[in-house]
Design a protein around this motif. Sequence first.
Motif, PDB file in Angstrom:
ATOM      1  N   ILE A  56      -8.017   1.746  -3.631  1.00 30.96           N
ATOM      2  CA  ILE A  56      -7.157   2.913  -3.472  1.00 30.96           C
ATOM      3  C   ILE A  56      -6.664   3.374  -4.840  1.00 30.96           C
ATOM      4  N   TRP A  70     -11.593  -0.601   0.725  1.00 28.02           N
ATOM      5  CA  TRP A  70     -11.768   0.394  -0.321  1.00 28.02           C
ATOM      6  C   TRP A  70     -10.754   0.116  -1.439  1.00 28.02           C
ATOM      7  N   CYS A 121      -8.845   3.255   5.018  1.00 29.45           N
ATOM      8  CA  CYS A 121      -9.716   2.862   3.909  1.00 29.45           C
ATOM      9  C   CYS A 121      -9.307   1.509   3.339  1.00 29.45           C
ATOM     10  N   HIS A 122      -8.002   1.271   3.278  1.00 25.08           N
ATOM     11  CA  HIS A 122      -7.510  -0.007   2.761  1.00 25.08           C
ATOM     12  C   HIS A 122      -8.009  -1.164   3.614  1.00 25.08           C
ATOM     13  N   MET A 160      -5.194   6.463   4.131  1.00 26.23           N
ATOM     14  CA  MET A 160      -5.127   5.373   3.161  1.00 26.23           C
ATOM     15  C   MET A 160      -5.165   4.021   3.860  1.00 26.23           C
ATOM     16  N   LEU A 205       0.807  -1.217   0.000  1.00 26.18           N
ATOM     17  CA  LEU A 205       0.000   0.000   0.000  1.00 26.18           C
ATOM     18  C   LEU A 205       0.841   1.267   0.000  1.00 26.18           C
ATOM     19  N   GLN A 220      -0.993  -1.710  -4.796  1.00 21.57           N
ATOM     20  CA  GLN A 220      -1.783  -1.160  -3.697  1.00 21.57           C
ATOM     21  C   GLN A 220      -3.078  -1.929  -3.473  1.00 21.57           C
ATOM     22  N   ASN A 221      -3.627  -2.490  -4.536  1.00 22.45           N
ATOM     23  CA  ASN A 221      -4.919  -3.175  -4.434  1.00 22.45           C
ATOM     24  C   ASN A 221      -4.772  -4.674  -4.696  1.00 22.45           C
ATOM     25  N   ASN A 245      -4.220   6.156  -6.045  1.00 24.70           N
ATOM     26  CA  ASN A 245      -3.256   7.074  -5.450  1.00 24.70           C
ATOM     27  C   ASN A 245      -2.261   7.618  -6.477  1.00 24.70           C
TER      28      ASN A 245
END
Length: 401
Positions: free
Chosen positions: A150, A148, A143-144, A140, A76, A193-194, A152
Amino acid sequence: MEASLLMKCTRGILGSRAHTVLNDLLLRATRGFSSLPQANDNVRTVFRTSENDPRQHTLDHVGLFYTIPKDEVDGLLKDTIHPWHMRLMKTFNESCLMVRKPSIELNEYIRNFNLNHPVPRFILYGRKGAGKSCVLHHTMQCCHRDNWIIVNVPWAGQWARGWYKEVSESIYKPGRFDLPTDGAQWLNHFKNQNKGRLQNLKTTSEYIWTKREKAEIGTSFEELIDFGQSRLKFSCDCVGVILKELRKQAQTQQLKVLVAVTSVNAFYVQWNHLNALKNSEKKKLHPGEISLIHNFKKMVSPTWNHGVAVCTVDETANNENERQNYTPFYLLKQEGFDALDPFVPILVPEYTEKEALSNLNYYMDRNWVQNDYGKTEEGKKEIIFVSNHNAFSLYKVCSSL
């Protein structure tokens, strides 16, 4: 016996309140040096909290450091943490962030917002080095962990500055310009990140790249990312498709999307001729002519819902003669301010006395401060005074001690 006799004598002479104080002092004295380790343990815990879930942080945790798991640092936050901060984490052999009051305020807003309304915009502002990025990282993380998606931009200024990079005219839109390498880098960043959350996201429309190549309806996001990374020519177009699909599916599939942009003022402020991107004809490009920036402007516009946009404004994303102030209106200029208005401004102030002392105690716990005088109370006061309660300045001062 002597201590007991002394306590009995002072009860009538000093009164009950003074007797209680003396009683406490005598009990400590009778323990001797055995009580010292306990006192040191208390000092060590002043700057830390055992609550490492950012969603559970409250105002009681402000000024305390919490630990970030390695998987979040490597995924992340990998490309979002400033290089100097990443080097510090490696030196300390642990990844920690301080809980700040603006973080608690921002997360409370997001937690209570009705996502059926158009996307709200939050602007973090403050002096350089005050900790805007750390506040953004805290949000972040929250939410992560709530699943969620992200979206970014680690530093928007990278896309607007004229560093030596490839600039090509967009195939999709004449008059717009692509940054193929930057597009591919962002696709990789988005995927990291996801990680593990993109399998079920698929396109709802058909996208034609060439006469022979196209993305059918139902193409997975991971396939789009792989295509954009292998075919740099289409990387920026793939970014545009992913962002378009996220805006659409956020409403139809009830996705939650966090848009986090560092230095959003780079989307709107024109660079001077020396630093601005130029096309093949050496014509200076406005940020709005760059396809990546054009697509991300849509993500921070209130034309969709089930999302939240959190951005920072930063002096370094403006020309050197336009860095005298740190307020949103000054840094965004008229164009940016009008585009983001209305937004909720959140000031990230300099350290309070408690936060500065907490940071110093953390550095000392990690043996970052070697100077003996710097570890004294007077030394701490001098360090805080010289750093002017600024987080980054505090780091620079302590790095030389």
